[in-house]
Design an enzyme around this catalytic site. Structure first.
Site, short mmCIF file in Angstrom:
data_model
loop_
_atom_site.label_atom_id
_atom_site.label_comp_id
_atom_site.label_asym_id
_atom_site.label_seq_id
_atom_site.Cartn_x
_atom_site.Cartn_y
_atom_site.Cartn_z
N LYS A 183 4.16 15.71 -11.25
CA LYS A 183 2.70 15.69 -11.33
C LYS A 183 2.21 15.46 -9.90
O LYS A 183 2.18 14.34 -9.41
CB LYS A 183 2.23 14.55 -12.26
CG LYS A 183 0.91 14.81 -12.95
CD LYS A 183 -0.27 15.05 -12.03
CE LYS A 183 -0.87 13.77 -11.50
NZ LYS A 183 -1.92 14.04 -10.48
N GLY A 236 2.60 5.99 -4.62
CA GLY A 236 1.14 5.95 -4.58
C GLY A 236 0.67 4.53 -4.35
O GLY A 236 1.38 3.71 -3.76
N SER A 237 -0.54 4.25 -4.83
CA SER A 237 -1.16 2.96 -4.55
C SER A 237 -0.63 1.87 -5.48
O SER A 237 -0.10 2.16 -6.57
CB SER A 237 -2.67 3.08 -4.73
OG SER A 237 -2.95 3.45 -6.06
N GLY A 241 0.31 2.17 -9.38
CA GLY A 241 1.69 1.81 -9.67
C GLY A 241 1.77 0.77 -10.78
O GLY A 241 2.63 0.84 -11.66
N GLU A 258 7.29 3.30 -5.07
CA GLU A 258 7.10 3.44 -3.61
C GLU A 258 5.62 3.29 -3.34
O GLU A 258 4.85 4.23 -3.56
CB GLU A 258 7.60 4.81 -3.14
CG GLU A 258 9.09 5.01 -3.25
CD GLU A 258 9.88 4.26 -2.20
OE1 GLU A 258 9.27 3.63 -1.31
OE2 GLU A 258 11.12 4.27 -2.27
N CYS A 292 1.92 5.74 4.31
CA CYS A 292 2.29 4.44 3.72
C CYS A 292 2.92 3.53 4.76
O CYS A 292 2.71 2.33 4.75
CB CYS A 292 3.22 4.64 2.54
SG CYS A 292 4.69 5.57 2.97
N GLU A 392 -4.50 -2.47 2.87
CA GLU A 392 -4.08 -1.16 3.36
C GLU A 392 -5.34 -0.29 3.47
O GLU A 392 -6.00 -0.03 2.46
CB GLU A 392 -3.10 -0.53 2.39
CG GLU A 392 -2.60 0.80 2.88
CD GLU A 392 -1.65 1.48 1.90
OE1 GLU A 392 -1.98 1.55 0.71
OE2 GLU A 392 -0.59 1.95 2.35
P1 NAD Z 1 -2.80 7.07 -6.09
O1 NAD Z 1 -2.13 5.88 -6.63
O2 NAD Z 1 -4.27 7.19 -6.22
O3 NAD Z 1 -2.21 8.41 -6.72
C1 NAD Z 1 -0.84 8.70 -6.70
C2 NAD Z 1 -0.53 9.64 -7.85
O4 NAD Z 1 -0.75 8.95 -9.06
C3 NAD Z 1 -1.39 10.89 -7.90
O5 NAD Z 1 -0.60 11.99 -8.32
C4 NAD Z 1 -2.41 10.56 -8.98
O6 NAD Z 1 -2.93 11.68 -9.63
C5 NAD Z 1 -1.55 9.74 -9.93
N1 NAD Z 1 -2.30 8.86 -10.83
C6 NAD Z 1 -3.54 8.35 -10.67
N2 NAD Z 1 -3.88 7.60 -11.74
C7 NAD Z 1 -2.83 7.62 -12.58
C8 NAD Z 1 -2.56 7.02 -13.84
N3 NAD Z 1 -3.46 6.25 -14.47
N4 NAD Z 1 -1.35 7.24 -14.40
C9 NAD Z 1 -0.42 8.00 -13.78
N5 NAD Z 1 -0.63 8.61 -12.60
C10 NAD Z 1 -1.81 8.43 -12.00
O7 NAD Z 1 -2.33 7.15 -4.58
P2 NAD Z 1 -2.84 8.16 -3.48
O8 NAD Z 1 -4.22 7.75 -3.12
O9 NAD Z 1 -2.56 9.56 -3.92
O10 NAD Z 1 -1.83 7.83 -2.28
C11 NAD Z 1 -2.06 6.81 -1.40
C12 NAD Z 1 -1.15 5.63 -1.71
O11 NAD Z 1 0.21 6.05 -1.79
C13 NAD Z 1 -1.18 4.60 -0.60
O12 NAD Z 1 -1.26 3.31 -1.14
C14 NAD Z 1 0.15 4.82 0.11
O13 NAD Z 1 0.60 3.72 0.83
C15 NAD Z 1 1.04 5.19 -1.01
N6 NAD Z 1 2.22 5.93 -0.52
C16 NAD Z 1 3.45 5.32 -0.54
C17 NAD Z 1 4.58 5.99 -0.06
C18 NAD Z 1 5.94 5.35 -0.08
O14 NAD Z 1 6.92 6.08 -0.05
N7 NAD Z 1 6.05 4.03 -0.14
C19 NAD Z 1 4.44 7.29 0.42
C20 NAD Z 1 3.19 7.87 0.43
C21 NAD Z 1 2.09 7.18 -0.06
#
Ligand code: NAD
Length: 491
Positions: A183, A236-237, A241, A258, A292, A392
């Site tokens: 996704k 993601g965030s 998460g 992650e 990240c 962050e």
């Molecule tokens: P996000 O958490 O908003 O979204 C990440 C993914 O989750 C997207 O595909 C989104 O559509 C999906 N999502 C959103 N709501 C959801 C739900 N209720 N259930 C399941 N999936 C859902 O994050 P973002 O804004 O896309 O990315 C930024 C964040 O990602 C930052 O916090 C960054 O630090 C982190 N990040 C971490 C790494 C790592 O490897 N540690 C790498 C890249 C980004």
């Protein structure tokens, strides 16, 4: 053989399930736009529960099929290797697509494509080297372990490094014999879709690689909650998460998390300041700070504080902003929501007493008046509990702190809820190792920051930066489960 995409304009408004290009069941779509210009790049299906059901079912059926179960590991390896070669062959198109979709500078998108190719190569090499162990139990028992694939592996991917992060998880998952459902983030679904063409050309059976495009609260939520998914890797965030973990807990499914970071560069007064300057600046402006592992805090020894801050400010003030495809130093922020978040946090920082040394505001870029661009920013004068020290930001904002001695540097470095990466800059080798031991982060760089981003190095967080490791051999643990077999061979 599938047709290769040469022209970005030919991207279909379809997603990829069970080897078929398909609409969503609802037939709804949404637009993915170029962040700099706000022009629509493509319309993609707005996947929902029924589409996730279809994709998970396809992944399950393929996983259990004789064709997949009986495929030799070396054959999987050759196909993964082939994907890597196809990624390289399509490098120009993939990099352009990634730059347009994310807004990032083309050179950074090119590096992302190369990293994605490396993930497929690296895990191709591992596919036939997944070993168990024999365990001495008693003379009459032969006891051994086998590492087996988990089954259907779900990959929820963010918008900042879409192709790299898709490649990182998917290559390891397929190498170990799983099938995958991806996704992608709603802002950046295009390269995961493009990759489907390449996976298909490499000869993987339908159902091994599936992509459901859609919103997080719809398709993402449906995937995280799906009872027939066997493992979820989420990048993601922290906020999302936590929701994904809650969903997985209801079905007792393992997760890899992650998440974000607030990573520091710590500079002692004996370090190579010229080298450190390059990496301090690069680590906060790469992808306009939307990384990240961004080096978003600078922790400086008193003796070099003034002169180093001056150099950072001077360097940051000269950086160029523009449309990613024209290769500036910084591209736009991904969308207005993220841009407003950066503005709000900087505003809050000001109210807490931040001195803005450069930047600190949005800027109009002539070639892209509709994009949201944020000036590279350096702030100082804040306490370790302030928002710009703790949160962050996910923008090009560097917060500077001063320290007197090692103990204070460690306290500052460890004083956030995150623990992803830390850079330590000193010529004293013993001090460098002492610091590395005391820092609570998943990855420590000494006299460098990133080490070229090698796919070989395990990557992941301490504390709220997550758990489990992607990259390197360590990631193979995410995608396998261990079976113990005890055989009676004597009395
Ligand atoms: P996000 O958490 O908003 O979204 C990440 C993914 O989750 C997207 O595909 C989104 O559509 C999906 N999502 C959103 N709501 C959801 C739900 N209720 N259930 C399941 N999936 C859902 O994050 P973002 O804004 O896309 O990315 C930024 C964040 O990602 C930052 O916090 C960054 O630090 C982190 N990040 C971490 C790494 C790592 O490897 N540690 C790498 C890249 C980004």
């Amino acid at each position: 053989m599938a047709q290769s995409l040469i022209d970005i304009g030919t991207i279909p408004s379809l997603m990829y399930i069970n080897g078929q290009w398909t609409e969503s069941v609802s037939q709804k779509t949404f637009a993915t736009v170029e962040p700099a210009t706000r022009e629509m790049l493509a319309s993609v299906p707005r996947g929902g529960q029924e589409d996730v059901d279809r994709a998970v079912q396809a992944a399950r059926e393929t996983f259990e099929s004789a064709q997949w179960q009986e495929m030799r590991a070396d054959e999987r390896a050759r196909k993964l290797w082939q994907v890597a070669q196809l990624i390289r062959k399509e490098k120009a198109t993939l990099a352009k697509l990634e730059s347009l979709d994310t807004g990032k500078p083309l050179s950074q998108a090119q590096a992302d494509v190369e990293a994605a190719a490396r993930y497929f190569e690296y895990y191709a090499g591992m596919a036939d080297k997944i070993f168990g162990e024999t365990i001495p139990v008693s003379p009459g028992i032969l006891d051994y372990t086998v590492r087996e694939p988990i089954g259907v592996s779900a990959h929820i991917v963010p918008w900042n490094y879409p192709l790299q992060i898709t490649g990182r998880g998917v290559a390891a998952a397929i190498a170990t014999g799983n099938t995958v459902v991806i996704k992608p983030a709603e802002d950046t679904p295009l390269t995961a879709l493009y990759l489907a063409y390449l996976v298909e050309q490499a000869g993987f059976p339908p159902g091994v690689y599936n992509v459901v495009t859609g919103y997080g609260h719809e398709a993402g939520d449906a995937l995280a909650n799906h009872p027939d998914v066997d493992h979820i890797t989420f990048t993601g965030s922290v906020q999302t998460g936590s929701k994904v973990m809650a969903a997985a807990s209801r079905n007792i499914k393992p997760v890899t998390m992650e998440l974000g970071g607030k990573s520091p560069n710590i500079l002692f007064d004996d370090c190579d300041q010229e080298e450190a300057l390059n990496w301090v600046v690069r680590s906060i402006v790469q992808n306009a700070g939307q990384t990240c592992s961004a080096g978003s805090r600078l922790i400086l020894h008193r003796n070099i504080y003034d002169q180093f801050v001056e150099q950072v400010v001077r360097r940051m003030a000269t950086l160029t902003l523009g449309i990613g495809i024209n290769n500036p130093d910084l591209g736009p922020i991904i969308n207005d929501k993220q841009g407003s978040r950066i503005e709000q946090l900087v505003e809050q920082g000001k109210q807490e007493g931040a001195r803005i040394l450069t930047g600190g505001e949005r800027v109009l870029v002539e070639e892209a008046p509709h994009g949201f661009f944020f000036k590279p920013t350096v702030v100082e004068g804040l306490g370790p509990d302030s928002c710009l020290a703790q949160e962050e930001i996910f923008g090009p904002v560097l917060t500077v702190f001063l320290f007197e001695d090692e103990e204070e540097a460690v306290q500052l470095a460890n004083g956030t809820p995150y623990g992803l990466v830390t850079g330590i800059w000193t010529k004293q080798i013993a001090r460098a190792h002492r610091m590395a031991k005391k820092i609570r982060a998943g990855q420590i760089f000494i006299n460098n920051y990133g080490a070229g981003g090698g796919v070989e190095m395990p990557f992941g967080g301490y504390k709220k930066s997550g758990f489990g490791r992607e990259k390197g051999l360590e990631a193979l643990r995410n995608y396998t489960q261990l079976k113990n077999v005890a055989v009676k061979i004597g009395d």
